[in-house]
Write an enzyme that holds these catalytic residues in place. Structure first.
Site, short mmCIF file in Angstrom:
data_model
loop_
_atom_site.label_atom_id
_atom_site.label_comp_id
_atom_site.label_asym_id
_atom_site.label_seq_id
_atom_site.Cartn_x
_atom_site.Cartn_y
_atom_site.Cartn_z
N LYS A 179 0.87 -1.18 0.00
CA LYS A 179 0.00 0.00 0.00
C LYS A 179 0.90 1.23 0.00
CE LYS A 179 -1.83 2.80 2.17
NZ LYS A 179 -1.68 4.24 1.83
N GLU A 255 9.95 1.70 10.52
CA GLU A 255 10.92 2.77 10.31
C GLU A 255 10.13 4.07 10.38
OE1 GLU A 255 14.22 0.41 7.70
OE2 GLU A 255 12.90 1.78 6.64
N CYS A 289 13.59 11.08 6.41
CA CYS A 289 13.50 10.79 7.85
C CYS A 289 14.84 11.04 8.55
CB CYS A 289 13.12 9.35 8.06
SG CYS A 289 14.29 8.24 7.27
N GLU A 391 9.15 16.59 15.09
CA GLU A 391 9.54 16.42 13.69
C GLU A 391 8.70 17.36 12.83
OE1 GLU A 391 8.24 12.93 11.30
OE2 GLU A 391 10.38 12.64 10.98
N1 LIG Z 1 12.56 5.83 9.54
C1 LIG Z 1 12.50 5.81 8.23
O1 LIG Z 1 13.24 5.07 7.54
C2 LIG Z 1 11.50 6.68 7.53
C3 LIG Z 1 11.59 6.78 6.15
C4 LIG Z 1 10.69 7.62 5.47
C5 LIG Z 1 9.72 8.35 6.17
N2 LIG Z 1 9.66 8.19 7.50
C6 LIG Z 1 8.65 8.95 8.25
O2 LIG Z 1 7.41 8.96 7.53
C7 LIG Z 1 6.73 10.20 7.78
C8 LIG Z 1 6.32 10.84 6.47
O3 LIG Z 1 5.62 9.89 5.70
P1 LIG Z 1 4.02 9.88 5.68
O4 LIG Z 1 3.48 11.24 5.92
O5 LIG Z 1 3.58 9.13 4.46
O6 LIG Z 1 3.69 8.99 6.97
P2 LIG Z 1 2.24 8.46 7.39
O7 LIG Z 1 2.45 7.69 8.62
O8 LIG Z 1 1.24 9.55 7.37
O9 LIG Z 1 1.81 7.44 6.20
C9 LIG Z 1 2.67 6.41 5.82
C10 LIG Z 1 1.83 5.33 5.16
O10 LIG Z 1 0.97 4.76 6.14
C11 LIG Z 1 -0.37 4.75 5.68
N3 LIG Z 1 -1.20 4.85 6.88
C12 LIG Z 1 -1.53 5.96 7.57
N4 LIG Z 1 -2.28 5.64 8.64
C13 LIG Z 1 -2.41 4.28 8.64
C14 LIG Z 1 -3.08 3.33 9.47
N5 LIG Z 1 -3.77 3.71 10.56
N6 LIG Z 1 -3.03 2.01 9.15
C15 LIG Z 1 -2.34 1.61 8.05
N7 LIG Z 1 -1.68 2.46 7.21
C16 LIG Z 1 -1.73 3.78 7.52
C17 LIG Z 1 -0.43 5.92 4.74
O11 LIG Z 1 -1.51 5.81 3.85
C18 LIG Z 1 0.92 5.83 4.05
O12 LIG Z 1 0.86 4.87 3.02
C19 LIG Z 1 7.70 11.05 8.55
O13 LIG Z 1 7.40 10.99 9.93
C20 LIG Z 1 9.06 10.39 8.32
O14 LIG Z 1 9.97 10.60 9.37
C21 LIG Z 1 10.52 7.39 8.21
O1 LIG Z 2 13.20 9.03 4.65
C1 LIG Z 2 13.87 8.10 5.09
C2 LIG Z 2 14.86 7.44 4.30
C3 LIG Z 2 15.14 6.13 4.47
C4 LIG Z 2 16.13 5.58 3.67
C5 LIG Z 2 16.35 4.23 3.62
O2 LIG Z 2 15.56 3.35 4.24
C6 LIG Z 2 17.49 3.70 2.86
O3 LIG Z 2 18.31 4.52 2.36
O4 LIG Z 2 17.55 2.46 2.73
#
Ligand SMILES: NC(=O)c1ccc[n+]([C@@H]2O[C@H](COP(=O)([O-])OP(=O)(O)OC[C@H]3O[C@@H](n4cnc5c(N)ncnc54)[C@H](O)[C@@H]3O)[C@@H](O)[C@H]2O)c1
Ligand SMILES: O=C/C=C/C=C(\O)C(=O)O
Length: 487
Positions: A179, A255, A289, A391
């Site tokens: 998804k 993550e 992130c 964040e």
């Molecule tokens: N740690 C990492 O490697 C990493 C990498 C990339 C992004 N992020 C984090 O992601 C965030 C930004 O991405 P975003 O805005 O898409 O995050 P988000 O949590 O809003 O959404 C991420 C995904 O989860 C789905 N989703 C949302 N609520 C859900 C639920 N209750 N059940 C199942 N699925 C659900 C969304 O549709 C989307 O596909 C930031 O906080 C960023 O730090 C972390």
């Molecule tokens: O936004 C977060 C980025 C994550 C990156 C990775 O998981 C990667 O470089 O494998």
């Protein structure tokens, strides 16, 4: 007006266009890019059932080398449609073309190839245990797929992060239901075409579009037949998903968010540190992130560093993805821009000194309908300020001076997050000493976002659960058993 292109679902080897549609809007100029089918509960259930059935089909009899060969074919398929994927990623995110061409696509290809090869090279444990009666116990490890893995991805690096999970999940023999984010559905739809054309057996890879709560995301995590959820996104979403899978005690790999620090010591290579912190703060318009939102600079060079980073930020070119020399695109959506702008306003309320930025640019053209913000630098906030603790996920950082190692270590660790940290110093003894004490999953020294896919990747505290990368991915996506034979 011609109807917008439609991004279908992909369930059990078939593309499906039936269902409610949602718009996909360009963050560059606000125009309608295409629409995607929002999977309803029944369609998600069929996708999960197809994935479950596929485990008992031909896929369940593939050897590791046969799975690896198929994943290389998928990588070949992405390579063959490189420009189509670049166009999809750029359209959905507004990122500079050169970024999609040098990061997103090469990493998507590498994510399949790396884990195909690691799976083939994987060697598991065995051991012999002499018995008092002169006999012997022979123990060996057996590695089986977990089963059906739900892969839920965010919008900031759409294809990179989806394939970062898909590569190892498929390499280890699982089937998947993916998804992607509702903000960035296009490249995942192309990936389904590549999977189909590569001959991935029906039901092994399934794609459902939609939202989170009350939509495809939640339906997927609550599906009884899934064995694991691999999720990348906000920490609070991670908590919601954890609750959704708790009753079924499903495996989870999270993550999540971050509030990453960069620490610049007075002995650092000054120009390298300025360039490195500018990159870690503003890369991908701050929507990674791992991006830096907290900068700590040793007092003797603080004023000089602030001035130098200001100049760097003000030299960044905001523009169309295909513009020559463009550095930054827009944020992913107007909605996300509202969130970032709310922190720009909050920072002023909390007493920040705005060194540069803090507003939206006025282009006088279609980009004014997009989601651009200026790269922003603050100083003067206390450590407890919300802008220093929460964040923001935009091109913004706060710079504070520090006087000694113990002080800066305490302040860096004083965060509910624990994802990444970048240390800038030429004293490597100090770097190694601090790297072991910083409460994060990933420490870079005199570098940032330099990646070896064999290394453990993930965060502590609110930044995540588990590690992926290299053997950590192979272990997460495997059900590992021990067989003990009395000889
Ligand atoms: N740690 C990492 O490697 C990493 C990498 C990339 C992004 N992020 C984090 O992601 C965030 C930004 O991405 P975003 O805005 O898409 O995050 P988000 O949590 O809003 O959404 C991420 C995904 O989860 C789905 N989703 C949302 N609520 C859900 C639920 N209750 N059940 C199942 N699925 C659900 C969304 O549709 C989307 O596909 C930031 O906080 C960023 O730090 C972390
Ligand atoms: O936004 C977060 C980025 C994550 C990156 C990775 O998981 C990667 O470089 O494998």
């Amino acid at each position: 007006m011609s109807r917008p292109a439609l991004l279908p679902l992909y369930i059990n080897g078939r593309f499906e266009e039936e269902g409610q549609r949602f718009d996909n809007i360009s963050p560059v100029d606000g125009r309608l890019l295409n629409q995607a089918v929002e999977a309803d509960a029944a369609q998600v259930a069929r996708a999960v059932q197809a994935a479950s059935d596929a485990l008992q089909g031909p896929w369940g009899r593939y050897s590791v080398p046969e799975r690896a060969a198929l994943l290389h074919k998928v990588a070949d398929g992405i390579q063959a449609r490189f420009d189509d994927f670049v166009a999809a990623e750029v359209a959905d995110t507004g990122r500079p073309l050169h970024l999609a061409r040098t990061l997103d696509l090469p990493r998507a290809i590498a994510n399949f190839r790396t884990f195909a090869d690691l799976a083939v090279a994987q060697v598991d444990d065995c051991c012999e245990t002499p018995q008092a009666d002169g006999g012997l116990l022979f123990n060996y490890t057996v590695r089986k797929p977990l089963g059906v893995v739900a892969v839920i991805a965010p919008w900031n690096l759409p294809l990179l992060l989806l394939t970062w999970k898909l590569g190892p999940a498929l390499a280890m023999g699982n089937t998947v239901v993916c998804k992607p984010s509702e903000e960035t559905p296009s490249s995942a739809a192309l990936l389904a075409e590549v999977m189909y054309n590569a001959g991935v057996p029906a039901g092994v890879f399934n794609l459902v579009h939609g939202f989170g709560p009350g939509s495809a995301g939640e339906f997927l995590t609550r599906a009884p037949q899934i064995s694991a959820v691999s999720f990348t996104g906000e920490s609070r979403t991670g908590s919601a998903i954890m609750k959704a899978v708790a009753d079924g005690v499903k495996d989870i790999s999270f993550e999540l968010g971050g509030k990453n620090a960069a620490v610049v010591f007075a002995d650092a290579d000054f120009d390298a540190a300025v360039a490195g912190v500018a990159r870690s703060s503003f890369f991908n318009t701050g929507q990674v992130c791992l991006c830096t939102e907290r900068v700590y600079v040793e007092r003797p060079i603080f004023d000089r560093f602030v001035a130098a980073l200001k100049a760097r930020a003000e030299g960044l070119k905001l523009g169309y993805p295909d513009e020559d020399g463009v550095d930054l695109g827009p944020l992913v959506s107007r909605q996300h821009r509202e969130k970032v702008l709310s922190y720009f306003a909050l920072a002023r309320e909390e007493g920040a000194v705005v060194i540069t930025g803090g507003e939206t640019p006025q282009f006088g053209d279609a980009r004014d309908q997009g989601a651009y913000v200026r790269p922003t630098i603050w100083t003067g906030l206390p450590d407890h300020a919300r802008c220093v603790r929460e964040e923001i996920f935009g091109p913004v950082c706060h710079i504070a001076p520090f006087d000694d190692e113990e002080e800066v270590l305490r302040r860096v660790n004083d965060s509910p997050y624990g994802l990444a940290c970048a240390l800038w110093t030429q004293r490597l003894d100090r770097a190694h000493r601090l790297a072991r004490r910083v409460q994060v999953g990933i420490v870079w020294v005199n570098a940032w976002y330099a990646r070896d896919l064999r290394t453990p990747f993930g965060g502590s505290k609110l930044s995540g659960l588990g590690r992926e990368g290299g053997r950590h991915s192979l272990d997460f996506y495997s059900e590992i058993s021990n067989v003990c034979v009395k000889l």
